[in-house]
Enzyme design. Structure first.
Site, PDB file in Angstrom:
ATOM      1  N   SER A  13       0.905  -1.164  -0.108  1.00 45.06           N
ATOM      2  CA  SER A  13       0.058  -0.101   0.036  1.00 45.06           C
ATOM      3  C   SER A  13       1.094   1.350  -0.017  1.00 45.06           C
ATOM      4  CB  SER A  13      -0.779  -0.167   1.229  1.00 45.06           C
ATOM      5  OG  SER A  13      -0.150   0.115   2.314  1.00 45.06           O
ATOM      6  N   ARG A  65      23.993 -13.672   1.486  1.00 43.76           N
ATOM      7  CA  ARG A  65      23.406 -12.417   1.338  1.00 43.76           C
ATOM      8  C   ARG A  65      23.936 -11.553   0.391  1.00 43.76           C
ATOM      9  NH1 ARG A  65      23.258 -10.522   7.327  1.00 43.76           N
ATOM     10  NH2 ARG A  65      21.723  -8.957   6.533  1.00 43.76           N
ATOM     11  N   MET A  90      10.496  -6.663   4.185  1.00 42.81           N
ATOM     12  CA  MET A  90      11.035  -7.275   5.468  1.00 42.81           C
ATOM     13  C   MET A  90      12.045  -8.108   5.306  1.00 42.81           C
ATOM     14  SD  MET A  90       8.675  -5.649   6.862  1.00 42.81           S
ATOM     15  CE  MET A  90       8.228  -6.201   8.438  1.00 42.81           C
ATOM     16  N   LEU A  93      19.129  -5.501   4.774  1.00 41.88           N
ATOM     17  CA  LEU A  93      20.113  -5.728   3.789  1.00 41.88           C
ATOM     18  C   LEU A  93      21.507  -5.550   4.627  1.00 41.88           C
ATOM     19  CD1 LEU A  93      18.342  -2.982   1.545  1.00 41.88           C
ATOM     20  CD2 LEU A  93      18.625  -5.352   1.051  1.00 41.88           C
ATOM     21  N   ASN A 107      13.289   4.437   4.089  1.00 39.76           N
ATOM     22  CA  ASN A 107      12.682   3.502   4.675  1.00 39.76           C
ATOM     23  C   ASN A 107      11.680   4.032   5.373  1.00 39.76           C
ATOM     24  OD1 ASN A 107      11.914   0.767   5.345  1.00 39.76           O
ATOM     25  ND2 ASN A 107      12.983   1.146   7.357  1.00 39.76           N
ATOM     26  N   HIS A 109       9.072   3.058   8.773  1.00 39.75           N
ATOM     27  CA  HIS A 109       9.017   2.326   9.682  1.00 39.75           C
ATOM     28  C   HIS A 109       7.681   2.854  10.524  1.00 39.75           C
ATOM     29  CE1 HIS A 109      10.746  -0.351  12.707  1.00 39.75           C
ATOM     30  NE2 HIS A 109      10.323   0.425  13.482  1.00 39.75           N
ATOM     31  N   ASP A 145      16.822   0.222  11.094  1.00 35.81           N
ATOM     32  CA  ASP A 145      15.950   1.231  11.568  1.00 35.81           C
ATOM     33  C   ASP A 145      16.703   2.639  12.081  1.00 35.81           C
ATOM     34  OD1 ASP A 145      13.938  -0.119  10.450  1.00 35.81           O
ATOM     35  OD2 ASP A 145      13.641  -1.299  12.468  1.00 35.81           O
ATOM     36  N   GLU A 174       1.139   6.986   7.040  1.00 35.04           N
ATOM     37  CA  GLU A 174       2.418   6.717   6.151  1.00 35.04           C
ATOM     38  C   GLU A 174       2.051   7.030   4.799  1.00 35.04           C
ATOM     39  OE1 GLU A 174       3.800   2.611   6.621  1.00 35.04           O
ATOM     40  OE2 GLU A 174       2.961   2.258   8.659  1.00 35.04           O
TER      41      GLU A 174
HETATM   42  C1  GAR Z   1       4.086  -0.672   6.848  1.00 33.66           C
HETATM   43  O1  GAR Z   1       3.381  -0.606   7.827  1.00 33.66           O
HETATM   44  C2  GAR Z   1       5.445  -0.218   6.782  1.00 33.66           C
HETATM   45  O2  GAR Z   1       5.664   0.755   7.573  1.00 33.66           O
HETATM   46  C3  GAR Z   1       5.946  -1.712   7.698  1.00 33.66           C
HETATM   47  O3  GAR Z   1       5.143  -2.659   6.908  1.00 33.66           O
HETATM   48  C4  GAR Z   1       4.038  -2.194   6.455  1.00 33.66           C
HETATM   49  C5  GAR Z   1       3.819  -2.572   4.824  1.00 33.66           C
HETATM   50  O4  GAR Z   1       2.634  -2.191   4.296  1.00 33.66           O
HETATM   51  N1  GAR Z   1       7.427  -1.706   7.564  1.00 33.66           N
HETATM   52  C6  GAR Z   1       8.009  -2.113   8.378  1.00 33.66           C
HETATM   53  O5  GAR Z   1       7.756  -2.815   9.420  1.00 33.66           O
HETATM   54  C7  GAR Z   1       9.399  -2.077   8.222  1.00 33.66           C
HETATM   55  N2  GAR Z   1      10.291  -2.882   9.302  1.00 33.66           N
HETATM   56  P1  GAR Z   1       2.333  -2.036   2.763  1.00 33.66           P
HETATM   57  O6  GAR Z   1       2.915  -3.322   2.341  1.00 33.66           O
HETATM   58  O7  GAR Z   1       0.878  -2.167   2.647  1.00 33.66           O
HETATM   59  O8  GAR Z   1       3.110  -0.947   2.497  1.00 33.66           O
END
Ligand code: GAR
Length: 196
Positions: A13, A65, A90, A93, A107, A109, A145, A174
């Protein structure tokens, strides 16, 4: 025009919010959506928007990696990418990769960093009895992070919130914060943005 790759692992999203924002006089365009899993539901959303996609599955690479990241780099080079936006990617890197892209990789978070690095941010905020939560866009450095903070958006924590209700409230922010920060960043503006 800056060429942006968006990395996803899930629903995408934030990728959609970023991709849809990069039109008109925006200084960047989405040129690649890359996932580390072919199960990422966001891939279909990228294809529907005509954005090239790539899947680099981390599993066959096991512990290697750098080899996984070399394959990612092959795609980035092929698409002549200038900036990377991690959007629910997720997968951690290595310092080799983050070093190569330092100053060119963002990024998002789902917490008010430096609080709650890592996973389960909303459950942890509720557990701690916090009265507010939010999200952070930051530059990616070798530490998880961490890295210079470019923007934050805050939401209240309400009575009866669960990790799910809180996550939904934060996710809405976000989708506003990340496009706003990317737009500034792509035009060379690294000042901190506070929303709302
Ligand atoms: C989001 O809330 C983002 O902030 C989080 O994963 C979700 C992804 O949603 N990211 C993390 O937790 C990174 N450590 P999306 O695929 O719908 O954008």
């Amino acid at each position: 025009m800056r060429r942006v790759a968006i990395f996803i692992s899930g629903g995408g999203s934030n990728m959609v919010a970023l991709a849809d924002s990069m039109t008109g006089d925006h200084p960047a365009r989405p040129v690649l959506v890359l996932s580390n899993t072919d199960g990422a539901r966001g891939l279909e959303k990228a294809r529907a928007r005509g954005i090239p996609t790539a899947v680099v599955d981390h599993r066959p690479f096991g512990e290697d990696r750098p080899a996984f990241e070399a394959e990612i780099t092959r795609h980035l080079t092929a698409h002549d990418v200038d900036l990377i936006a991690l959007a629910g990617f997720m997968w951690v890197l290595t310092g080799g990769f983050t070093g190569a892209w330092e100053g060119r990789m963002l990024n998002i978070h789902p917490s008010l960093l430096p609080k709650y690095r890592g996973l389960h941010t909303h459950a942890r905020a509720l557990q701690a009895g916090d009265t507010e939560a939010g999200c952070t866009v930051h530059e990616v450095t070798a530490d998880l992070d961490d890295g210079p903070i470019l923007g934050q958006a805050r939401v209240p924590i309400l009575e009866g919130d669960t990790p799910e209700t809180l996550a939904a409230r934060v996710l809405e922010q976000e989708h506003k914060l990340y496009p706003a920060v990317l737009r500034r960043f792509a035009s060379g503006d690294r000042r901190m943005l506070q929303l709302p």
